[in-house]
Structure formats: structure tokens, C-alpha cells
Scaffold this active site. Structure first.
Site, mmCIF file in Angstrom:
data_model
loop_
_atom_site.group_PDB
_atom_site.id
_atom_site.type_symbol
_atom_site.label_atom_id
_atom_site.label_comp_id
_atom_site.label_asym_id
_atom_site.label_seq_id
_atom_site.Cartn_x
_atom_site.Cartn_y
_atom_site.Cartn_z
ATOM 1 N N GLU A 1 155.549 -30.328 -45.028
ATOM 2 C CA GLU A 1 156.098 -31.025 -43.853
ATOM 3 C C GLU A 1 157.544 -31.394 -44.187
ATOM 4 O OE1 GLU A 1 153.702 -32.277 -41.352
ATOM 5 O OE2 GLU A 1 155.129 -33.429 -40.151
ATOM 6 N N CYS B 1 156.054 -29.216 -39.317
ATOM 7 C CA CYS B 1 154.954 -28.948 -40.252
ATOM 8 C C CYS B 1 154.937 -27.483 -40.646
ATOM 9 C CB CYS B 1 153.616 -29.376 -39.651
ATOM 10 S SG CYS B 1 153.269 -28.555 -38.093
ATOM 11 N N ASP C 1 158.967 -33.217 -32.821
ATOM 12 C CA ASP C 1 157.912 -33.050 -33.828
ATOM 13 C C ASP C 1 156.906 -32.045 -33.257
ATOM 14 O OD1 ASP C 1 156.022 -33.319 -35.807
ATOM 15 O OD2 ASP C 1 155.413 -35.352 -35.259
ATOM 16 N N TYR D 1 157.247 -33.984 -27.747
ATOM 17 C CA TYR D 1 156.025 -33.897 -28.579
ATOM 18 C C TYR D 1 155.713 -35.266 -29.210
ATOM 19 C CZ TYR D 1 157.979 -29.132 -28.525
ATOM 20 O OH TYR D 1 158.563 -27.941 -28.160
ATOM 21 N N GLU E 1 155.174 -35.553 -23.771
ATOM 22 C CA GLU E 1 154.059 -34.977 -24.536
ATOM 23 C C GLU E 1 153.154 -34.307 -23.507
ATOM 24 O OE1 GLU E 1 152.281 -34.966 -27.680
ATOM 25 O OE2 GLU E 1 150.665 -34.212 -26.417
HETATM 26 C C1 LIG Z 1 152.702 -32.341 -34.552
HETATM 27 S S1 LIG Z 1 152.104 -33.245 -33.173
HETATM 28 C C2 LIG Z 1 153.188 -34.624 -33.207
HETATM 29 C C3 LIG Z 1 152.771 -35.829 -32.422
HETATM 30 C C4 LIG Z 1 153.496 -37.121 -32.727
HETATM 31 N N1 LIG Z 1 154.911 -36.936 -32.899
HETATM 32 C C5 LIG Z 1 152.919 -37.833 -33.942
HETATM 33 O O1 LIG Z 1 153.649 -38.063 -34.918
HETATM 34 O O2 LIG Z 1 151.725 -38.184 -33.914
HETATM 35 C C6 LIG Z 1 152.639 -32.261 -31.857
HETATM 36 C C7 LIG Z 1 152.322 -32.791 -30.478
HETATM 37 O O3 LIG Z 1 152.859 -31.860 -29.524
HETATM 38 C C8 LIG Z 1 151.993 -31.795 -28.416
HETATM 39 N N2 LIG Z 1 152.302 -30.506 -27.758
HETATM 40 C C9 LIG Z 1 151.824 -29.275 -28.049
HETATM 41 N N3 LIG Z 1 152.417 -28.358 -27.276
HETATM 42 C C10 LIG Z 1 153.292 -29.005 -26.478
HETATM 43 C C11 LIG Z 1 154.215 -28.597 -25.477
HETATM 44 N N4 LIG Z 1 154.345 -27.321 -25.142
HETATM 45 N N5 LIG Z 1 154.963 -29.537 -24.869
HETATM 46 C C12 LIG Z 1 154.836 -30.851 -25.214
HETATM 47 N N6 LIG Z 1 153.975 -31.305 -26.143
HETATM 48 C C13 LIG Z 1 153.220 -30.395 -26.778
HETATM 49 C C14 LIG Z 1 150.605 -31.927 -29.000
HETATM 50 O O4 LIG Z 1 149.703 -32.410 -28.022
HETATM 51 C C15 LIG Z 1 150.838 -32.933 -30.138
HETATM 52 O O5 LIG Z 1 150.597 -34.250 -29.709
#
Ligand SMILES: C[S@@+](CC[C@H](N)C(=O)[O-])C[C@H]1O[C@@H](n2cnc3c(N)ncnc32)[C@H](O)[C@@H]1O
Length: 366
Positions: A357, A323, A298, A224, A245
Site C-alpha cells: 500500500e 493498494c 483512494d 472513493y 463514493e
Molecule cells: C480502497 S477503498 C477506500 C475507501 C476509503 N477511502 C477507506 O479508507 O476506507 C475504495 C472505495 O472505492 C469505492 N469504489 C469502487 N469503485 C468506485 C467508483 N467507480 N467510483 C467511486 N467509488 C468507487 C468502493 O466502494 C470502496 O469504498
């Protein structure tokens, strides 16, 4: 902070509570929630309680020849939205443009008609992406009107959306600069992909993760990873990093961000956490050159799915940014077995709301 929308707007539900009390109340709530784990003292990390949101979305409400921003009502006031005159939680650059922009839009029926929502994204230099979202057919003829807006608001790039269509005028991204532990990192952040909402807190979260990973041996896996927000600074603590991601645009930004920050020890892959987890099960050659000891995650509010949790549980050391304390609690029931919780932080990314968070560091016992 005071705001003329306090007591009406459903966003700042803790408006009556002084900020220091909000911090105390939330950290006590976390302490209580996680009392079934052996956690160290919760580190409370906060920033400014006003003008902290680097991105924001507002509904637009039209009445006669006037237009207003609107927010959902407080739960106790029933369903629906209420007009707001200002919003003090948004970044100064967003705050300053909100009303002048709407006054300009009011003057132009083509821009105003069926305008449903306005989204703002800002960077530390006060540059903005403003997205106008419509409930009507929009075509490129709107370009002339956008050009006129752009003449008034020179620090803004505009995007127009309607169902399934998007018109980008100029560009759809900003270059953000973050100051982390005495260094400046640059990030391309793309409209409509994830970016951390609170710039000041984001810097502090990355610093916390850097501080808590500086002693770790082995390589780093990250799930993520978004646009490489944590990946890029943390790559300085590890020999090699592999980060994944699901969103392709975010991975493109992350790859670009590694380049502009001169980081050459990171491999970014666009795939879901579950798909990546499967690679390890299959002994994929993609992973064979990594010393898979440390993982940073994350995830979205839903936390880890079963496959990803099993994968994360195979690492010695885990840094979990969450979060949603409820899904964090659920996931820790698995991940804290055989590991010590070395650090627990509460990052107040969302003052005046009940959102919390957290950051947790888990290290294998013995
Ligand atoms: C809370 S954000 C964190 C992003 C990054 N760590 C940051 O600090 O900007 C969660 C991320 O997980 C991605 N995401 C959602 N579902 C996912 C999945 N099943 N597998 C991988 N990534 C995923 C989203 O696109 C998003 O960018």
C-alpha cells in the site's frame, strides 16, 4: 511471528523471511518500480506483524463429523484449499473465537450442514460481526440456533447469508474507534462494505495524510471515500470538503460518522468517480461554491479510469492512496507531469504477503 499454518497456507507467502527483511525487500522493490520518477526517500511505515487484520474470510471444510477452516494452497502446491489450525494474522478477538465457534457449530447439524464460509469483522473493543455463508436454502428457522450461539459468544452479532438472501440477527455494523494524532474518532463500519483491513496501519495512514495536508490552501475533494475513513479527520485541515463514493451503504455510514464526530463541513454524495468528474465538466452548481484545489483519492486496485484521471489531473494538489503500485505507477505517468512528488510512503498493511500500500503527495510546480 510463527504460525502452525506457515508453509502450507497460500496467504502468508513470505513466511520464511524475517519481518525486517520483508520491509526492506518491499521498499527496495518500490524504489526500483518508481525509479523513472523523481521521488523523495520512501517513508516506511509499519505496525505489528501479528494479529493485525481486523477482518478476515475463511472457507469451511467438512470431513466426517469434523469441520475445519481452509485457505487456498500455496501456488507451488497446486490448486485447491488446505485445512488450517490457526491464523496468526487476524485480530486477537477473531483469533480467540475462531476455533471455539467452529466446535459449537460442529455440534449443531443445522448450523453445520453446507456451511461454506465464515467471515469475521472486529473492532478495537473486541466486538465482532460473524457472517455464516451457506450453500443451501436457509430460512428464519435458523434463528433459534443462532440464539444459542449468541448465548455462548456474547461479543458477537451474527449474520447468515445464502445466495441472494441475508438474515441479520441484531445488527450488521460495529462502531470502531480510531486514535489518530491524539484524538479518538468513531466510525460505523458496515458488514460487507469496504473498511480498511489493518486498524493499526489505518491510524498511521490517516496521520500521514493529515500531516501532509496541513499546509494546503483551498477546499478538499475526495473520491472513493468509503465510510469517511480519511474524510472525517482530514476535514479538520480544510474549510469545506466534498466526498464521493459509489456504495450507498458506505455513504450512509459516512454521513452518520460525520455526525457522531461533530463534523459539519463535509458533503457526502453517493456516485461513481466518473459521474462526479462529469459534474465539473458540466460546471454543475453543486461544485460552484468550492475552491477546488486539492483532491484525495483512494481507489480500488484498478486505480483511476480515464475520466477520473482527467478530473484528478485538474487539481493543483493530489494525495493518492493506492493498494496497487502497478496502477499507481500508470496513473502517476499523467499526474506527475507538472507536479512535484513531495512525499512517498509505503504502508505495510499486509505483512507476509507481496501486497504493498502506498501514499503519494503531488503538488503543482511553482
Ligand atoms: C480502497 S477503498 C477506500 C475507501 C476509503 N477511502 C477507506 O479508507 O476506507 C475504495 C472505495 O472505492 C469505492 N469504489 C469502487 N469503485 C468506485 C467508483 N467507480 N467510483 C467511486 N467509488 C468507487 C468502493 O466502494 C470502496 O469504498
Amino acid at each position: 511471528m510463527t504460525c502452525s499454518s506457515f508453509g502450507k497456507c497460500g496467504s502468508c507467502v513470505l513466511w520464511q523471511m524475517p519481518y525486517s527483511e520483508q520491509l526492506k525487500m518491499k521498499s527496495e522493490r518500490l524504489k526500483e518500480m518508481f525509479s523513472d520518477f523523481e521521488i523523495p526517500q520512501i517513508e516506511v511505515i509499519h505496525g505489528s506483524d501479528e494479529h493485525f487484520r481486523a477482518r478476515a474470510e475463511f472457507r469451511v471444510w467438512h470431513e466426517g463429523d469434523k469441520s475445519f477452516y481452509a485457505m487456498r494452497k500455496r501456488k507451488e502446491d497446486g490448486r485447491g484449499v488446505i485445512p488450517i489450525e490457526e491464523c496468526k494474522i487476524v485480530d486477537k478477538a477473531i483469533y480467540e473465537i475462531m476455533n471455539p465457534l467452529l466446535r459449537e457449530i460442529e455440534k449443531n447439524e443445522n448450523l453445520r450442514f453446507k456451511l461454506y464460509e465464515i467471515d469475521f469483522l472486529s473492532n478495537s473493543k473486541g466486538e465482532l460481526i460473524v457472517t455464516l455463508i451457506y450453500h443451501k436454502k436457509v430460512d428464519e428457522s435458523i434463528a433459534e440456533d443462532i440464539k444459542k450461539l449468541k448465548e455462548k459468544f456474547k461479543n458477537v452479532d451474527f449474520i447468515v447469508r445464502k445466495k441472494g438472501r441475508k438474515y441479520v440477527f441484531d445488527k450488521n455494523y460495529l462502531i470502531e474507534e480510531l486514535n489518530v494524532a491524539g484524538k479518538t474518532y468513531k466510525y460505523k463500519i458496515i458488514e460487507n462494505t469496504f473498511s480498511q483491513p489493518n486498524r493499526q496501519m489505518n491510524q498511521k495512514m490517516i496521520e500521514w495524510a493529515l500531516r501532509n495536508s496541513s499546509h494546503l490552501k483551498g477546499d478538499l475533494v475526495e473520491l472513493y471515500c468509503g465510510n469517511g475513513n480519511f474524510t472525517i479527520p482530514l476535514s479538520e485541515n480544510f474549510k469545506k470538503v466534498i466526498a464521493t463514493e459509489i456504495n450507498k451503504e458506505s455513504i450512509e455510514a459516512a454521513t452518520f460518522n460525520a455526525e457522531i464526530n461533530n463534523r459539519d463541513n463535509i458533503t457526502f454524495l453517493a456516485m461513481s468517480a466518473a459521474e462526479f468528474s462529469q459534474l465539473k465538466k458540466e460546471n454543475s452548481p453543486l461544485l460552484s461554491s468550492y475552491d477546488l484545489k486539492n483532491v484525495l483519492i483512494d481507489p480500488p486496485r484498478a486505480g483511476l479510469d480515464d475520466k477520473s484521471r482527467e478530473f484528478v489531473n485538474s487539481f493543483e494538489n493530489i494525495i493518492y492512496i493506492s493498494c496497487n503500485p502497478e496502477t499507481l505507477h500508470r496513473d502517476l505517468k499523467t499526474l506527475a507531469k507538472g507536479r512535484k512528488i513531495k512525499a512517498f510512503a509505503f504502508f505495510d498493511q499486509f505483512p507476509y504477503t507481496n501486497h504493498m500500500e502506498c501514499g503519494v503527495v503531488l503538488e503543482r510546480d511553482g
